[in-house]
Design a protein around this motif. Structure first.
Motif, short mmCIF file in Angstrom:
data_model
loop_
_atom_site.label_atom_id
_atom_site.label_comp_id
_atom_site.label_asym_id
_atom_site.label_seq_id
_atom_site.Cartn_x
_atom_site.Cartn_y
_atom_site.Cartn_z
N MET A 13 49.01 49.28 37.12
CA MET A 13 48.07 48.44 36.37
C MET A 13 48.41 48.45 34.87
SD MET A 13 44.58 49.49 38.47
CE MET A 13 43.52 49.27 37.08
N ARG A 14 48.73 49.63 34.35
CA ARG A 14 49.11 49.73 32.93
C ARG A 14 50.39 48.94 32.65
NH1 ARG A 14 48.30 55.96 32.87
NH2 ARG A 14 46.05 56.05 32.73
N THR A 15 51.37 49.09 33.54
CA THR A 15 52.65 48.39 33.35
C THR A 15 52.42 46.89 33.39
OG1 THR A 15 53.85 50.20 34.39
CG2 THR A 15 54.96 48.09 34.31
N ARG A 16 51.65 46.42 34.35
CA ARG A 16 51.39 44.99 34.47
C ARG A 16 50.63 44.47 33.24
NH1 ARG A 16 49.03 44.66 39.34
NH2 ARG A 16 47.02 44.98 38.41
N ASP A 17 49.67 45.26 32.74
CA ASP A 17 48.92 44.83 31.56
C ASP A 17 49.83 44.72 30.33
OD1 ASP A 17 46.61 44.69 33.01
OD2 ASP A 17 45.79 46.59 32.29
N ARG A 18 50.80 45.64 30.20
CA ARG A 18 51.72 45.58 29.08
C ARG A 18 52.66 44.38 29.19
NH1 ARG A 18 54.35 51.25 29.07
NH2 ARG A 18 53.30 51.34 31.04
N ASP A 19 53.04 44.06 30.44
CA ASP A 19 53.98 42.96 30.67
C ASP A 19 53.30 41.61 30.48
OD1 ASP A 19 55.90 44.83 31.20
OD2 ASP A 19 55.78 44.62 33.39
N GLU A 20 51.99 41.54 30.59
CA GLU A 20 51.31 40.24 30.48
C GLU A 20 51.07 39.83 29.07
OE1 GLU A 20 47.77 40.54 32.83
OE2 GLU A 20 48.88 40.42 34.67
#
Length: 136
Positions: free
Chosen positions: A129-136
């Motif tokens: 979730m953290r990785t996806r939030d940073r990528d968005e």
């Protein structure tokens, strides 16, 4: 799929609740004991969590019994205490489980392993979730 702060809070609460339940159950196993009495009431026994005798009380009047009867009543009291311990440990299991103390310990170890895997999965989900939030 979007995740909210509420989802993270739910994950943390579920992890904490599971850990508390596991620790409570394991503590209960460590403190479990049983008591029993012979049919005459002249002999009382207590066993600890391992099923070993921790106390044995023989009233003076029991000494009037012949040795075979005395031995039989000691066995009765100890067996009753071990059965009481068995009931106490079963009470720590979910309803419908049917196992002896060794099985119960194995089940709690399995539960602990499962909880550990579940916790690892939760951490992985949080990291994704953290990785996806940073990528968005």
């Amino acid at each position: 799929m979007e995740y909210s702060e509420h989802d993270l809070d739910d994950l943390v609460r579920a992890s904490e609740r599971g850990m508390r339940e596991l620790l409570d159950a394991m503590e209960g196993l460590k403190e479990a004991s049983g008591v029993g009495e012979s049919r005459s009431g002249m002999i009382n026994a207590a066993v600890g969590p391992d099923g070993r005798i921790s106390k044995l009380k023989i009233e003076a009047r029991a000494m009037r019994l012949d040795s075979a009867e005395l031995a039989e009543q000691v066995v009765e009291a100890v067996s009753a205490a071990q059965e009481d311990l068995d009931r106490a440990t079963r009470a720590l299991l979910p309803p419908g489980e049917n196992a002896g103390p060794a099985d119960i310990m194995r089940q709690f170890e399995d539960l602990q392993d499962g909880f550990s895997r579940e916790s690892d999965d939760r951490v992985d989900r949080l990291q994704r979730m953290r990785t996806r939030d940073r990528d968005e």
